[in-house]
Enzyme design. Sequence first.
Site, PDB file in Angstrom:
ATOM      1  N   LYS A  16      -8.605   2.348  -7.121  1.00  0.00           N
ATOM      2  CA  LYS A  16      -9.806   2.463  -6.295  1.00  0.00           C
ATOM      3  C   LYS A  16     -10.333   3.890  -6.237  1.00  0.00           C
ATOM      4  O   LYS A  16     -11.495   4.108  -5.941  1.00  0.00           O
ATOM      5  CB  LYS A  16      -9.597   1.882  -4.894  1.00  0.00           C
ATOM      6  CG  LYS A  16      -8.409   2.394  -4.103  1.00  0.00           C
ATOM      7  CD  LYS A  16      -8.384   1.723  -2.730  1.00  0.00           C
ATOM      8  CE  LYS A  16      -7.011   1.255  -2.346  1.00  0.00           C
ATOM      9  NZ  LYS A  16      -5.974   2.294  -2.266  1.00  0.00           N
ATOM     10  N   LYS A  44      -3.703   2.108 -14.944  1.00  0.00           N
ATOM     11  CA  LYS A  44      -3.955   0.970 -14.073  1.00  0.00           C
ATOM     12  C   LYS A  44      -5.316   1.136 -13.399  1.00  0.00           C
ATOM     13  O   LYS A  44      -5.792   2.265 -13.230  1.00  0.00           O
ATOM     14  CB  LYS A  44      -2.842   0.802 -13.036  1.00  0.00           C
ATOM     15  CG  LYS A  44      -2.947   1.663 -11.802  1.00  0.00           C
ATOM     16  CD  LYS A  44      -1.837   1.271 -10.828  1.00  0.00           C
ATOM     17  CE  LYS A  44      -1.918   2.090  -9.549  1.00  0.00           C
ATOM     18  NZ  LYS A  44      -2.668   1.469  -8.480  1.00  0.00           N
ATOM     19  N   LYS A  95       2.516  16.140  -5.763  1.00  0.00           N
ATOM     20  CA  LYS A  95       1.149  16.330  -5.278  1.00  0.00           C
ATOM     21  C   LYS A  95       0.868  17.760  -4.854  1.00  0.00           C
ATOM     22  O   LYS A  95      -0.286  18.172  -4.799  1.00  0.00           O
ATOM     23  CB  LYS A  95       0.853  15.372  -4.123  1.00  0.00           C
ATOM     24  CG  LYS A  95       0.742  13.929  -4.561  1.00  0.00           C
ATOM     25  CD  LYS A  95       0.174  13.064  -3.455  1.00  0.00           C
ATOM     26  CE  LYS A  95      -0.059  11.647  -3.939  1.00  0.00           C
ATOM     27  NZ  LYS A  95      -0.470  10.742  -2.869  1.00  0.00           N
TER      28      LYS A  95
HETATM   29  N1  AQP Z   1      -4.299  -2.160 -10.852  1.00  0.00           N
HETATM   30  C1  AQP Z   1      -3.535  -2.832  -9.991  1.00  0.00           C
HETATM   31  N2  AQP Z   1      -2.978  -4.019 -10.349  1.00  0.00           N
HETATM   32  C2  AQP Z   1      -2.208  -4.718  -9.474  1.00  0.00           C
HETATM   33  N3  AQP Z   1      -1.950  -4.301  -8.214  1.00  0.00           N
HETATM   34  C3  AQP Z   1      -2.498  -3.129  -7.801  1.00  0.00           C
HETATM   35  N4  AQP Z   1      -2.451  -2.438  -6.631  1.00  0.00           N
HETATM   36  C4  AQP Z   1      -3.177  -1.304  -6.754  1.00  0.00           C
HETATM   37  N5  AQP Z   1      -3.716  -1.230  -7.992  1.00  0.00           N
HETATM   38  C5  AQP Z   1      -3.312  -2.339  -8.675  1.00  0.00           C
HETATM   39  C6  AQP Z   1      -1.750  -2.860  -5.426  1.00  0.00           C
HETATM   40  O1  AQP Z   1      -2.644  -2.751  -4.308  1.00  0.00           O
HETATM   41  C7  AQP Z   1      -1.897  -2.481  -3.112  1.00  0.00           C
HETATM   42  C8  AQP Z   1      -2.556  -1.463  -2.254  1.00  0.00           C
HETATM   43  O2  AQP Z   1      -2.678  -0.266  -2.931  1.00  0.00           O
HETATM   44  P1  AQP Z   1      -2.551   1.158  -2.181  1.00  0.00           P
HETATM   45  O3  AQP Z   1      -3.710   1.378  -1.306  1.00  0.00           O
HETATM   46  O4  AQP Z   1      -1.212   1.258  -1.532  1.00  0.00           O
HETATM   47  O5  AQP Z   1      -2.622   2.226  -3.305  1.00  0.00           O
HETATM   48  P2  AQP Z   1      -2.418   2.151  -4.833  1.00  0.00           P
HETATM   49  O6  AQP Z   1      -1.324   1.258  -5.248  1.00  0.00           O
HETATM   50  O7  AQP Z   1      -2.292   3.564  -5.272  1.00  0.00           O
HETATM   51  O8  AQP Z   1      -3.817   1.499  -5.249  1.00  0.00           O
HETATM   52  P3  AQP Z   1      -5.008   2.201  -6.010  1.00  0.00           P
HETATM   53  O9  AQP Z   1      -6.144   1.250  -6.038  1.00  0.00           O
HETATM   54  O10 AQP Z   1      -4.547   2.745  -7.324  1.00  0.00           O
HETATM   55  O11 AQP Z   1      -5.393   3.380  -5.034  1.00  0.00           O
HETATM   56  P4  AQP Z   1      -5.468   4.950  -5.327  1.00  0.00           P
HETATM   57  O12 AQP Z   1      -6.598   5.103  -6.279  1.00  0.00           O
HETATM   58  O13 AQP Z   1      -5.734   5.563  -4.000  1.00  0.00           O
HETATM   59  O14 AQP Z   1      -4.151   5.377  -5.911  1.00  0.00           O
HETATM   60  C9  AQP Z   1      -0.492  -2.105  -3.561  1.00  0.00           C
HETATM   61  O15 AQP Z   1       0.368  -3.194  -3.274  1.00  0.00           O
HETATM   62  C10 AQP Z   1      -0.622  -1.913  -5.049  1.00  0.00           C
HETATM   63  O16 AQP Z   1       0.570  -2.257  -5.754  1.00  0.00           O
END
Ligand code: AQP
Length: 321
Positions: free
Chosen positions: A192, A189, A108
């Site tokens: 958010k 994937k 990062k």
């Molecule tokens: N696409 C996905 N499919 C299944 N599980 C998912 N998770 C995230 N995206 C998917 C699961 O959501 C939980 C919380 O996520 P996080 O806030 O720890 O961050 P993340 O995994 O990085 O989720 P995002 O939505 O992709 O956020 P950003 O955009 O900030 O990186 C975790 O248990 C994750 O596995």
Amino acid sequence: MIRLSGITPSGHIQLGNHLGAIRRWAAEGGPEDLYFVSDMHGMTTTHNPARLRSLAAEQLAMLIASGIAPERVFVQSDIARELGALTWILECTCSYGEAARMIQFKEKSKGQAGVRLSLLTYPVLMAADILLQGAGEVPVGEDQRQHVELARALAKRFNGTYGDVFTMPKAVLPPSGARVKDLADPTRKMSKSARDEVGVVFVLDEPDQIRRKIRRAVTDGGTRPVFSPETRPGMANLLEILAACTGGKPEVLAEHFPSYGALKEAVAEAVIEELRPVREGTVALLADPAELDRVRKAGAARAAERGEHRLSSALRLIGGN
Ligand code: AQP
């Protein structure tokens, strides 16, 4: 045994977060498990403070609306004083080299100007999140495993050097489930914080928005639905989403639909019904700020109290008062 899981308010909660994590937390979580909104982790890079605050409240409401018991949930910054103090103690236990070795920090910070110190030290804050609550297990993906290992190393070192205070945490693999992919680019994937939101279904999307996004989902050529993740990732993603919402196996479900259009209609309706109670519950809680505030304060008080003896023992043992 406490299991601790967090979600970062880096954007609105999307379908993948719901199907891959939050729905399971609500259905399968043990009575001692804890879930927190890691808003302080969202401050390590450029961000909008008002948006972060509002997303944190929304995520808290959504965790509760998803069926997680309110007493298992808290917002990280509500216990910033306790976490800040413990982070300092753990920073005094952590070497610079250990922090700088973190792969996420290297990735990062690469090529970035003005990298914040917090990007380097945030794994230590994460160790404080874990050790303050006395969590024994932390379900994390591969990208966070190294941070949990650091928490474990710091707990071991502190206990060995100053006295036995911390529960030794370990990283565990979250239950495996299909990764929901971006509808517009099924090689990525669903996220958010995705730049382009056309391929992301948010839990708070209105039914019509969900229908529109799913109708526009990429489906890789061909005429009839077949389940082939390697050669038809867009179609496979839709079938996996349908299977996650309605039960059944994606390869079997594929045979029920004569056309892509029919499948997309079914996926849209299944997703709308899956998300409806969570959306309605979240909207209702957000419309009742007094109730949300009550739950939030109670969660923070419990989280602070749970860690109080560890924090005061650790401070005393390391030479403070
Ligand atoms: N696409 C996905 N499919 C299944 N599980 C998912 N998770 C995230 N995206 C998917 C699961 O959501 C939980 C919380 O996520 P996080 O806030 O720890 O961050 P993340 O995994 O990085 O989720 P995002 O939505 O992709 O956020 P950003 O955009 O900030 O990186 C975790 O248990 C994750 O596995």
